[in-house]
Write a protein that holds these residues in place. Structure first.
Motif, mmCIF file in Angstrom:
data_model
loop_
_atom_site.group_PDB
_atom_site.id
_atom_site.type_symbol
_atom_site.label_atom_id
_atom_site.label_comp_id
_atom_site.label_asym_id
_atom_site.label_seq_id
_atom_site.Cartn_x
_atom_site.Cartn_y
_atom_site.Cartn_z
ATOM 1 N N ILE A 49 0.829 -1.204 0.000
ATOM 2 C CA ILE A 49 0.000 0.000 0.000
ATOM 3 C C ILE A 49 0.865 1.257 0.000
ATOM 4 C CG2 ILE A 49 -1.655 1.349 1.348
ATOM 5 C CD1 ILE A 49 -2.870 -1.277 2.302
ATOM 6 N N THR A 50 1.917 1.251 0.819
ATOM 7 C CA THR A 50 2.810 2.412 0.889
ATOM 8 C C THR A 50 3.436 2.717 -0.463
ATOM 9 O OG1 THR A 50 3.335 1.909 3.207
ATOM 10 C CG2 THR A 50 4.841 3.376 2.022
ATOM 11 N N GLY A 51 3.883 1.672 -1.153
ATOM 12 C CA GLY A 51 4.514 1.881 -2.448
ATOM 13 C C GLY A 51 3.530 2.252 -3.542
ATOM 14 N N PHE A 114 8.590 -14.366 -2.912
ATOM 15 C CA PHE A 114 9.895 -13.745 -2.752
ATOM 16 C C PHE A 114 10.379 -13.006 -4.001
ATOM 17 C CE2 PHE A 114 10.682 -17.504 0.297
ATOM 18 C CZ PHE A 114 10.021 -16.827 1.320
ATOM 19 N N CYS A 115 9.854 -13.368 -5.179
ATOM 20 C CA CYS A 115 10.338 -12.756 -6.422
ATOM 21 C C CYS A 115 9.489 -11.586 -6.898
ATOM 22 C CB CYS A 115 10.407 -13.803 -7.539
ATOM 23 S SG CYS A 115 11.734 -15.006 -7.346
ATOM 24 N N VAL A 116 8.174 -11.679 -6.694
ATOM 25 C CA VAL A 116 7.272 -10.681 -7.261
ATOM 26 C C VAL A 116 7.065 -9.545 -6.267
ATOM 27 C CG1 VAL A 116 4.984 -10.243 -8.204
ATOM 28 C CG2 VAL A 116 6.110 -12.423 -8.636
ATOM 29 N N GLY A 117 7.159 -8.325 -6.743
ATOM 30 C CA GLY A 117 6.832 -7.203 -5.876
ATOM 31 C C GLY A 117 7.822 -6.069 -5.967
ATOM 32 N N ALA A 118 7.409 -4.959 -5.374
ATOM 33 C CA ALA A 118 8.198 -3.738 -5.443
ATOM 34 C C ALA A 118 9.556 -3.896 -4.769
ATOM 35 C CB ALA A 118 7.420 -2.589 -4.800
ATOM 36 N N MET A 119 9.599 -4.594 -3.652
ATOM 37 C CA MET A 119 10.863 -4.707 -2.927
ATOM 38 C C MET A 119 11.905 -5.448 -3.759
ATOM 39 S SD MET A 119 9.730 -5.383 1.027
ATOM 40 C CE MET A 119 11.325 -4.918 1.691
ATOM 41 N N CYS A 196 3.594 0.144 -9.637
ATOM 42 C CA CYS A 196 2.987 -1.041 -10.252
ATOM 43 C C CYS A 196 3.392 -2.311 -9.502
ATOM 44 C CB CYS A 196 3.419 -1.137 -11.716
ATOM 45 S SG CYS A 196 2.564 -2.419 -12.635
ATOM 46 N N GLY A 197 4.659 -2.415 -9.145
ATOM 47 C CA GLY A 197 5.115 -3.573 -8.389
ATOM 48 C C GLY A 197 4.437 -3.663 -7.040
ATOM 49 N N SER A 198 4.161 -2.516 -6.434
ATOM 50 C CA SER A 198 3.490 -2.495 -5.137
ATOM 51 C C SER A 198 2.052 -2.985 -5.238
ATOM 52 C CB SER A 198 3.517 -1.070 -4.561
ATOM 53 O OG SER A 198 4.836 -0.654 -4.309
ATOM 54 N N ILE A 199 1.398 -2.695 -6.361
ATOM 55 C CA ILE A 199 0.044 -3.202 -6.567
ATOM 56 C C ILE A 199 0.058 -4.725 -6.620
ATOM 57 C CG2 ILE A 199 -1.858 -3.322 -8.237
ATOM 58 C CD1 ILE A 199 -1.226 -0.419 -8.969
ATOM 59 N N LEU A 200 1.057 -5.286 -7.281
ATOM 60 C CA LEU A 200 1.174 -6.736 -7.349
ATOM 61 C C LEU A 200 1.464 -7.333 -5.977
ATOM 62 C CD1 LEU A 200 3.158 -7.349 -10.669
ATOM 63 C CD2 LEU A 200 0.727 -6.940 -10.309
#
Length: 238
Positions: A49-51, A114-119, A196-200
């Motif tokens: 949500i933050t991202g 672990f692979c998908v996402g903003a981080m 976009c990555g944060s939405i995922l």
């Protein structure tokens, strides 16, 4: 590749610890493991949500997620990853019928988380462009704790997710290092990719907390579309 290696080591250690103590605990660590995993899910939700609110152009993630999901479904990325996990299970798993599917499920679930996402994306880009590993280290801590819980439930299959982690995050970091001089002229592109990555990653959190079956892997191409759309937008206004 250090961005992927350090995260991969954390997952291997966590997965092994979970697999070992899982022999003395109920699957998933019982109520305590469930509570810890839900807590990690809440942390992932907050990160997502933050991202997601940092984007500057709302239309970019909307179009990116829509088109990216269509492409991901056509390519059946989720199905391919599951089949990869099943092949790995046949080769490495020696469990009986009671453990059928546990190795593959652990590999797939952990790889997705672990692979998908903003981080993963932004952290690897930061590491490649500036040598800042702060985001990757934070992600490694969360992933290690989660790997322990997953390890008690799925066994050593979780550890094998370190392979796509190293390739995925390490590859992004190397690519970011190569194009760093170019991206520095368009900082907004990184912001939109992060959004976009944060939405995922919110989708991943929903899977963790509510046991949903959102095929986040099939949404992964959205990150590429977000980068392309953002580049086109910022290159045009600049």
């Amino acid at each position: 590749m250090f961005a992927g290696i350090i995260n991969g080591i954390g997952v291997i250690v966590g997965g092994l610890i979970g697999a070992l103590i899982g022999k003395k605990l109920p699957a998933g660590g019982g109520k305590m493991g469930e509570s810890v995993l839900l807590g990690m899910g809440l942390c992932v939700l907050v990160i997502g949500i933050t991202g997601s609110v940092q984007g500057e152009v709302a239309l970019i993630p909307i179009l990116a997620v829509a088109l990216g999901t269509v492409l991901g479904e056509l390519l059946d990325l989720d199905g391919k990853l599951h089949r990869l996990g099943e092949k790995a299970e046949k080769k490495f798993s020696k469990g009986g019928e009671g453990k059928k599917g546990r190795f593959a499920e652990g590999f797939v679930t952990a790889s997705l988380l672990f692979c998908v996402g903003a981080m993963a994306v932004v952290g690897s880009i930061s590491a490649g462009m500036t040598g800042d590993y702060g985001t990757i280290l934070s992600k490694t801590v969360i992933d290690t704790v989660t790997a322990v819980i997953f390890g008690t439930q799925f066994g050593v299959g979780v550890c094998f997710s370190a392979i796509p982690i190293c390739l995925y995050q390490g590859g992004i970091a190397l690519l970011a290092k190569a194009i760093a001089p170019f991206l520095e002229n368009y900082p907004g592109v990184i912001t939109e990719i992060n959004c976009c990555g944060s939405i995922l990653i919110i989708g991943i959190a929903l899977n963790m907390i509510f046991d949903r079956k959102i095929r986040v892997m099939n949404m992964l191409p959205a990150i590429l579309f977000a980068g392309l759309f953002a580049f086109g937008y910022y290159a045009w206004i600049i």
